[in-house]
Scaffold this active site. Structure first.
Site, PDB file in Angstrom:
ATOM      1  N   THR A   1      -6.754 -28.625  64.100  1.00  0.00           N
ATOM      2  CA  THR A   1      -7.712 -29.364  63.491  1.00  0.00           C
ATOM      3  C   THR A   1      -7.311 -30.931  63.577  1.00  0.00           C
ATOM      4  O   THR A   1      -6.079 -31.202  63.171  1.00  0.00           O
ATOM      5  CB  THR A   1      -8.127 -28.864  62.285  1.00  0.00           C
ATOM      6  OG1 THR A   1      -8.928 -29.674  61.425  1.00  0.00           O
ATOM      7  CG2 THR A   1      -6.877 -28.549  61.336  1.00  0.00           C
TER       8      THR A   1
ATOM      9  N   GLU B   1     -10.271 -24.404  58.972  1.00  0.00           N
ATOM     10  CA  GLU B   1      -9.010 -23.648  58.317  1.00  0.00           C
ATOM     11  C   GLU B   1      -9.636 -22.363  57.770  1.00  0.00           C
ATOM     12  O   GLU B   1      -8.916 -21.547  56.745  1.00  0.00           O
ATOM     13  CB  GLU B   1      -8.675 -24.445  57.091  1.00  0.00           C
ATOM     14  CG  GLU B   1      -7.476 -25.707  57.685  1.00  0.00           C
ATOM     15  CD  GLU B   1      -8.391 -26.756  58.071  1.00  0.00           C
ATOM     16  OE1 GLU B   1      -9.520 -26.815  58.445  1.00  0.00           O
ATOM     17  OE2 GLU B   1      -7.709 -27.892  58.087  1.00  0.00           O
TER      18      GLU B   1
ATOM     19  N   LYS C   1     -15.352 -45.871  47.134  1.00  0.00           N
ATOM     20  CA  LYS C   1     -14.972 -46.140  45.673  1.00  0.00           C
ATOM     21  C   LYS C   1     -15.001 -47.572  45.072  1.00  0.00           C
ATOM     22  O   LYS C   1     -14.469 -48.454  45.289  1.00  0.00           O
ATOM     23  CB  LYS C   1     -13.510 -45.781  45.343  1.00  0.00           C
ATOM     24  CG  LYS C   1     -13.008 -44.386  45.947  1.00  0.00           C
ATOM     25  CD  LYS C   1     -11.480 -44.132  45.910  1.00  0.00           C
ATOM     26  CE  LYS C   1     -11.267 -42.979  46.722  1.00  0.00           C
ATOM     27  NZ  LYS C   1     -11.219 -43.147  48.149  1.00  0.00           N
TER      28      LYS C   1
HETATM   29  P1  ADP Z   1     -12.372 -31.574  61.737  1.00  0.00           P
HETATM   30  O1  ADP Z   1     -13.974 -32.402  61.732  1.00  0.00           O
HETATM   31  O2  ADP Z   1     -11.489 -32.240  60.341  1.00  0.00           O
HETATM   32  O3  ADP Z   1     -11.540 -31.686  62.935  1.00  0.00           O
HETATM   33  P2  ADP Z   1     -13.539 -29.137  61.274  1.00  0.00           P
HETATM   34  O4  ADP Z   1     -14.402 -29.103  62.608  1.00  0.00           O
HETATM   35  O5  ADP Z   1     -13.012 -27.747  60.885  1.00  0.00           O
HETATM   36  O6  ADP Z   1     -12.887 -30.153  61.209  1.00  0.00           O
HETATM   37  O7  ADP Z   1     -14.760 -29.822  60.225  1.00  0.00           O
HETATM   38  C1  ADP Z   1     -14.677 -29.621  58.890  1.00  0.00           C
HETATM   39  C2  ADP Z   1     -15.160 -30.497  57.947  1.00  0.00           C
HETATM   40  O8  ADP Z   1     -16.332 -30.756  58.794  1.00  0.00           O
HETATM   41  C3  ADP Z   1     -15.492 -30.044  56.661  1.00  0.00           C
HETATM   42  O9  ADP Z   1     -14.135 -30.461  55.728  1.00  0.00           O
HETATM   43  C4  ADP Z   1     -16.634 -31.154  56.242  1.00  0.00           C
HETATM   44  O10 ADP Z   1     -16.181 -32.304  55.840  1.00  0.00           O
HETATM   45  C5  ADP Z   1     -17.546 -31.122  57.476  1.00  0.00           C
HETATM   46  N1  ADP Z   1     -18.500 -30.131  57.531  1.00  0.00           N
HETATM   47  C6  ADP Z   1     -18.706 -29.119  57.954  1.00  0.00           C
HETATM   48  N2  ADP Z   1     -20.047 -28.667  57.442  1.00  0.00           N
HETATM   49  C7  ADP Z   1     -20.630 -29.393  56.880  1.00  0.00           C
HETATM   50  C8  ADP Z   1     -21.998 -29.578  56.270  1.00  0.00           C
HETATM   51  N3  ADP Z   1     -22.722 -28.639  56.446  1.00  0.00           N
HETATM   52  N4  ADP Z   1     -22.318 -30.949  55.727  1.00  0.00           N
HETATM   53  C9  ADP Z   1     -21.331 -31.730  55.478  1.00  0.00           C
HETATM   54  N5  ADP Z   1     -20.198 -31.651  55.919  1.00  0.00           N
HETATM   55  C10 ADP Z   1     -19.689 -30.697  56.625  1.00  0.00           C
END
Ligand code: ADP
Length: 551
Positions: A182, A329, A438
């Site tokens: 990730t 995760e 923020k």
């Molecule tokens: P990364 O993008 O960090 O490589 P992932 O593909 O596992 O990892 O993405 C997870 C992240 O995607 C979550 O922690 C969240 O921030 C975002 N995410 C997933 N689903 C949603 C959703 N339905 N609405 C908003 N954000 C989302």
């Protein structure tokens, strides 16, 4: 006193055995690079997965070894999903959209011994292959051309194995089955390692009626790549329940996906919002262009589904978006926004408001939120970082001591997502911790502002980012992409937001752009925008609107 129940191991080979015994006649369909279709059944898939397991053993793969894949969504990738763990090895899906330097790091860090590569992806693979000490490179021929010199031909490899010699292994359900890196919030990519047990329980949960309700009757199209969070677990879940599976191969353009939905009578499909935004634009232009009456659910996650998109599909095309939240995760399912019975009689507005949130936790996922004052109340107001635990949630990262910071002392995973939690347990994602704005010590949710902006008829896409501000530390700047042939002024867009937000939440300025940069998973790459507009205040501050914020 212990229960007197068998200690039956929840493993991927047990899922495959079920497919062999029960689902043998169900179909698996792939669109090849030349757009022709490949069709076969689970009986073929099981046989070829067994061949792959045996062939990997012949190449020296042992229990726990990592085998990489560098592939689109197709039937051979599905065989790898079962054949690699079926050899006791660990399926490591490599994200083909990453930079070669990241891929070098990830494949090297995971220690991939063998890698399976699509022939059509060879030019990308060549960019990092010599940097990683693979013992063998196996090329999946999808175009009929001979494989490059020095590599093994996937089809010849399978032909060399005798599936009659395959014995289902007795694996420990806790052993590693699949790994995926990730991008995480900071630092190097981190390896998430799912156990067989996690994948089986996750698949059972995805089949539950209040999760995705995936069942034998379904025709499932995984648009989300198999190299990203295991295509949200769909290939595993569908094989367990025996759904017909439909793979788009490299054809991920809206037109190609719509054709496949129509031709194969797809019932459930899944992908990130950007894909559906493109599809919605096509359907809005010509609502009758495709017969999509077979579709029961379009699962959307990965980033927030804009409410206007959920409503647009429902009202203009009678298509249902099911909004879900997850992370690599979490294998990756965390929450799903299926309408609870209590809202059956609610107004449409309330129902849409619920469906636009990220939903309630899937059974056995527990969640809580925390900010600097401690655990937040479930009042839909307080914002805090979401923490989760459950049987398919990572307990650590692969060989990554600094990853320990993502876990609390009492064993919860810190997601890095900022949420509000409602009394019914529904979460509403406000931001990634790194994206939250923020302003004067208070948090402004960029996601809520973006969603609202994307509800304006002239707006195709919007991202809201913090820019440095001498008084408030950070203030929101909206970066907007207008739809083709549409116009809107910054003032008009701010006015459009005004009824829905506290004044001090409103962006101080609106910038128009031709596109929003994307991550490898198709999400907005806000870090690139932040870099682009870092000094925005210094150059444009005089023109920015100052908004009074409560002290
Ligand atoms: P990364 O993008 O960090 O490589 P992932 O593909 O596992 O990892 O993405 C997870 C992240 O995607 C979550 O922690 C969240 O921030 C975002 N995410 C997933 N689903 C949603 C959703 N339905 N609405 C908003 N954000 C989302």
């Amino acid at each position: 006193m212990n229960g007197l129940i068998m200690d039956f191991q929840l493993t991927i080979p047990a899922m495959l055995r079920r497919a062999e015994q029960l689902h043998f006649a169900r179909e698996i369909v792939t669109r090849r690079p030349d757009k022709s279709y490949h069709r076969y059944t689970y009986a073929d898939m099981v046989e070829r997965s067994k061949r792959l397991s045996l062939a990997l053993g012949n190449l020296g793969i042992k229990n726990g070894d990592r085998v990489g894949t560098f592939s689109w969504n197709h039937y051979q990738h599905l065989e790898a999903y079962f054949g690699i763990p079926g050899a006791g090895a660990v399926l490591h899906t490599l994200n083909l959209r990453l930079h070669p330097n990241d891929l070098t790091y990830i494949a090297g860090h995971a220690g991939d011994k063998i890698v399976l590569v699509d022939d059509v992806l060879w030019p990308l693979f060549e960019k990092f292959k010599d940097q990683v000490p693979f013992e063998h490179v196996v090329v999946i021929p999808t175009t009929g051309k001979p494989v490059p010199a020095g590599t093994l031909d996937y089809e010849e490899l399978l032909a060399s194995a005798d599936p009659a010699r395959y014995e289902y292994p007795d694996l420990d359900e806790r052993q590693a089955a699949a790994m995926c890196y990730t991008s995480g919030t900071t630092g190097k990519p981190k390896g998430v390692v799912a156990s067989h047990r996690a994948i089986v329980i996750h698949s059972l949960a995805n089949g539950m009626a209040d999760t995705l309700a995936v069942c034998e009757r379904d025709v499932a199209q995984a648009v989300v790549p198999m190299f990203h969070a295991n295509a949200w677990g769909l290939p595993f879940c569908c094989t367990l329940v025996g759904s017909k599976q439909v793979f788009p191969g490299p054809h991920l353009d809206p037109q190609g996906l719509l054709e496949q939905i129509q031709e194969e009578r797809v019932t459930i499909t899944a992908g990130v919002p950007t894909i559906w935004l493109g599809i919605l634009q096509i359907l809005d232009k010509d609502p009758k262009a495709f017969d999509l009456t077979s579709l029961r659910a379009m699962v959307v996650g990965g980033s927030a589904a804009p409410p206007s998109m959920i409503q647009g599909f429902q009202e203009r095309h009678n298509l249902k978006i099911v909004h879900a939240w997850g992370m690599t995760e979490l294998c990756p399912m965390g929450t799903v926004a299926n309408l609870p019975a209590g809202l059956d009689g609610a107004s449409q507005k309330e129902q849409y408001a619920f469906r636009a949130k990220q939903g309630r936790p899937v059974p056995m996922v527990e969640l809580r939120g925390r900010n600097e004052n401690g655990i937040i109340p479930w009042d839909g107001q307080a914002m805090g970082e979401l923490e989760v635990r459950g049987p398919w949630i990572a307990a650590g990262y692969y060989e990554c001591p600094e990853g320990a910071a993502s876990f609390t002392d009492d064993g919860w995973f810190r997601t890095g997502d900022i949420v509000a939690i409602f009394p019914d347990g529904c979460i509403q994602l406000q931001d990634r911790a790194k994206d939250v704005i923020k302003s004067g010590g208070e948090w402004i949710s960029s996601v809520q502002l973006e969603n609202a902006l994307m509800g304006h008829p002239a707006v195709a896409e919007a991202a809201v980012i913090p820019v440095e501000h001498p008084k408030w530390a950070e203030r929101p700047l909206a970066v907007v992409v207008l739809k083709q042939d549409q116009q809107a002024s910054p003032e008009e867009l701010i006015e459009f937001l005004t009824p829905h937000f506290a004044k001090w939440w409103l962006p101080d300025a609106v910038e128009f752009a031709s596109e929003i940069p994307r991550t490898s998973a198709g999400k907005f790459l806000k870090s690139a925008l932040r870099d682009r507009y870092r000094d925005y205040y210094a150059t444009n501050g005089a023109a920015m609107k100052e908004r009074k914020q409560p002290a």
